[in-house]
Design a protein around this motif. Structure first.
Motif, mmCIF file in Angstrom:
data_model
loop_
_atom_site.group_PDB
_atom_site.id
_atom_site.type_symbol
_atom_site.label_atom_id
_atom_site.label_comp_id
_atom_site.label_asym_id
_atom_site.label_seq_id
_atom_site.Cartn_x
_atom_site.Cartn_y
_atom_site.Cartn_z
ATOM 1 N N THR A 143 0.807 -1.222 0.000
ATOM 2 C CA THR A 143 0.000 0.000 0.000
ATOM 3 C C THR A 143 0.840 1.273 0.000
ATOM 4 O O THR A 143 0.296 2.380 -0.073
ATOM 5 N N GLY A 144 2.162 1.116 0.136
ATOM 6 C CA GLY A 144 3.027 2.287 0.183
ATOM 7 C C GLY A 144 2.930 3.051 1.483
ATOM 8 O O GLY A 144 3.246 4.250 1.536
ATOM 9 N N VAL A 145 2.499 2.375 2.558
ATOM 10 C CA VAL A 145 2.328 3.022 3.861
ATOM 11 C C VAL A 145 3.541 2.736 4.740
ATOM 12 O O VAL A 145 3.960 1.583 4.886
ATOM 13 N N ALA A 146 4.104 3.771 5.326
ATOM 14 C CA ALA A 146 5.175 3.622 6.312
ATOM 15 C C ALA A 146 4.537 3.568 7.696
ATOM 16 O O ALA A 146 3.870 4.531 8.111
ATOM 17 N N LEU A 147 4.690 2.468 8.398
ATOM 18 C CA LEU A 147 4.059 2.329 9.710
ATOM 19 C C LEU A 147 4.601 3.386 10.669
ATOM 20 O O LEU A 147 5.801 3.676 10.660
ATOM 21 N N PRO A 148 3.724 3.972 11.502
ATOM 22 C CA PRO A 148 4.159 5.043 12.402
ATOM 23 C C PRO A 148 4.946 4.554 13.618
ATOM 24 O O PRO A 148 5.460 5.364 14.390
ATOM 25 N N VAL A 149 5.022 3.241 13.808
ATOM 26 C CA VAL A 149 5.776 2.654 14.921
ATOM 27 C C VAL A 149 6.632 1.528 14.360
ATOM 28 O O VAL A 149 6.380 1.034 13.259
ATOM 29 N N PRO A 150 7.667 1.095 15.098
ATOM 30 C CA PRO A 150 8.476 -0.027 14.616
ATOM 31 C C PRO A 150 7.610 -1.256 14.352
ATOM 32 O O PRO A 150 6.595 -1.481 15.023
ATOM 33 N N LEU A 151 8.015 -2.050 13.382
ATOM 34 C CA LEU A 151 7.223 -3.210 12.972
ATOM 35 C C LEU A 151 6.958 -4.152 14.138
ATOM 36 O O LEU A 151 5.846 -4.672 14.294
ATOM 37 N N HIS A 152 7.975 -4.379 14.978
ATOM 38 C CA HIS A 152 7.795 -5.269 16.134
ATOM 39 C C HIS A 152 6.693 -4.738 17.049
ATOM 40 O O HIS A 152 5.852 -5.505 17.534
ATOM 41 N N SER A 153 6.680 -3.432 17.297
ATOM 42 C CA SER A 153 5.667 -2.833 18.172
ATOM 43 C C SER A 153 4.277 -2.945 17.561
ATOM 44 O O SER A 153 3.289 -3.197 18.267
ATOM 45 N N ALA A 154 4.194 -2.750 16.244
ATOM 46 C CA ALA A 154 2.901 -2.859 15.563
ATOM 47 C C ALA A 154 2.345 -4.269 15.680
ATOM 48 O O ALA A 154 1.156 -4.474 15.969
ATOM 49 N N ALA A 155 3.196 -5.273 15.469
ATOM 50 C CA ALA A 155 2.760 -6.665 15.559
ATOM 51 C C ALA A 155 2.411 -7.042 16.992
ATOM 52 O O ALA A 155 1.410 -7.729 17.247
ATOM 53 N N LEU A 156 3.213 -6.575 17.947
ATOM 54 C CA LEU A 156 2.941 -6.868 19.354
ATOM 55 C C LEU A 156 1.611 -6.272 19.780
ATOM 56 O O LEU A 156 0.804 -6.921 20.464
ATOM 57 N N GLY A 157 1.343 -5.043 19.381
ATOM 58 C CA GLY A 157 0.087 -4.400 19.745
ATOM 59 C C GLY A 157 -1.113 -5.159 19.208
ATOM 60 O O GLY A 157 -2.125 -5.321 19.898
ATOM 61 N N LEU A 158 -1.015 -5.634 17.973
ATOM 62 C CA LEU A 158 -2.122 -6.380 17.378
ATOM 63 C C LEU A 158 -2.315 -7.709 18.093
ATOM 64 O O LEU A 158 -3.454 -8.124 18.369
ATOM 65 N N HIS A 159 -1.216 -8.374 18.424
ATOM 66 C CA HIS A 159 -1.293 -9.643 19.150
ATOM 67 C C HIS A 159 -1.942 -9.442 20.521
ATOM 68 O O HIS A 159 -2.828 -10.205 20.920
ATOM 69 N N VAL A 160 -1.499 -8.422 21.240
ATOM 70 C CA VAL A 160 -2.041 -8.148 22.573
ATOM 71 C C VAL A 160 -3.529 -7.787 22.490
ATOM 72 O O VAL A 160 -4.329 -8.185 23.352
ATOM 73 N N LEU A 161 -3.904 -7.052 21.461
ATOM 74 C CA LEU A 161 -5.309 -6.678 21.279
ATOM 75 C C LEU A 161 -6.190 -7.913 21.144
ATOM 76 O O LEU A 161 -7.199 -8.058 21.850
ATOM 77 N N VAL A 162 -5.819 -8.818 20.248
ATOM 78 C CA VAL A 162 -6.631 -10.012 20.012
ATOM 79 C C VAL A 162 -6.610 -10.930 21.235
ATOM 80 O O VAL A 162 -7.653 -11.446 21.668
ATOM 81 N N ASP A 163 -5.432 -11.129 21.821
ATOM 82 C CA ASP A 163 -5.304 -11.971 23.010
ATOM 83 C C ASP A 163 -6.130 -11.408 24.161
ATOM 84 O O ASP A 163 -6.828 -12.144 24.869
ATOM 85 N N GLY A 164 -6.086 -10.093 24.343
ATOM 86 C CA GLY A 164 -6.850 -9.459 25.414
ATOM 87 C C GLY A 164 -8.346 -9.561 25.197
ATOM 88 O O GLY A 164 -9.117 -9.756 26.154
ATOM 89 N N LEU A 165 -8.790 -9.425 23.965
ATOM 90 C CA LEU A 165 -10.211 -9.589 23.654
ATOM 91 C C LEU A 165 -10.696 -10.978 24.051
ATOM 92 O O LEU A 165 -11.747 -11.126 24.695
ATOM 93 N N ILE A 166 -9.925 -11.997 23.677
ATOM 94 C CA ILE A 166 -10.327 -13.370 23.983
ATOM 95 C C ILE A 166 -10.330 -13.608 25.489
ATOM 96 O O ILE A 166 -11.288 -14.182 26.039
ATOM 97 N N GLN A 167 -9.287 -13.160 26.185
ATOM 98 C CA GLN A 167 -9.214 -13.383 27.627
ATOM 99 C C GLN A 167 -10.362 -12.709 28.359
ATOM 100 O O GLN A 167 -10.975 -13.295 29.257
#
Length: 228
Positions: free
Chosen positions: A154-178
């Motif tokens: 998409t030509g988008v530069a993520l506003p945070v480091p890639l690791h942080s972006a992936a971690l945030g998404l993982h925590v979001l989904v994990d937290g929703l389920i818990q």
């Protein structure tokens, strides 16, 4: 002496895993003995050791029956990222599929409840902790890969480091389920999860397609998946 067939052995293994699921959910992992599981399955403790090394090995096998299909869905989306134009859509679909399976499949819900709220990482369960970390790290790697591909496509530069972006998404989904497992009546896991995931992705500058969540079988009385 009657010789056991592979089908007999598989049936015994499945009955042990079924018994473990229900006992772990009812009384917790640490309070459930291998004798309890054998008795509930209508077999002997020796049968458990024929199929599993110990309680941790049995627990991990129980987890894999429901988690491996979900892990494979995410793995498929990661593999597809390099060859298709919509890796973001593939990632989004795999995450929503995990939420829908948790909400609509009784066995998945039961096993995730045990893994989230009914297990302690005491000495005998360190193999379970190791398996949990392995799954987390694998999912993180695949999520990073999908987000990186989405940014390139998409030509988008993520506003945070890639690791942080992936971690945030993982925590979001994990937290929703818990949180949903604590009280399934508190909110619609799929509808709220879809909104939260899409909002998070938009915050990264990505624009997920506004499509319906994965259509899994919905139990009677459960809310239908909404259009967004």
């Amino acid at each position: 002496m009657v010789r056991r067939t592979k089908a007999d052995a598989q049936a015994t293994r499945s009955s042990l895993l079924d018994a473990a699921e229900h006992l772990f959910q009812a009384q917790g992992v640490s309070r459930t003995s291998l004798n309890d599981i054998a008795t509930a399955a209508g077999t002997t403790r020796g049968a458990i050791y024929w199929h599993f090394k110990d309680k941790a090995d049995l627990f991990n096998a129980m987890m894999e029956r429901v988690s491996l299909p979900i892990e494979e869905t995410l793995a498929c989306s990661a593999r597809a990222s390099g060859v298709q134009a919509d890796s973001l859509g593939a990632l989004r679909h795999s995450l929503l599929n995990a939420l829908a399976k948790t909400a609509n499949d009784d066995q998945t819900r039961r096993v995730f409840e045990v893994a989230t709220h009914k297990v302690e990482y005491v000495a005998e369960m360190q193999a379970v902790r190791s398996r949990h970390l392995q799954v987390r790290n694998t999912c993180m790697t695949m999520t990073r890969q999908a987000l990186a591909q989405a940014g390139e496509q998409t030509g988008v530069a993520l506003p945070v480091p890639l690791h942080s972006a992936a971690l945030g998404l993982h925590v979001l989904v994990d937290g929703l389920i818990q949180n949903w497992l604590l009280d399934p009546q508190a909110f619609d896991l799929v509808a709220c999860g879809q909104q939260a995931i899409d909002t998070y992705l938009r915050g990264l500058g990505l624009k997920p397609a506004q499509s319906q969540a994965p259509a899994l079988a919905t139990p009677a009385g459960a809310a239908a998946l909404p259009e967004v």
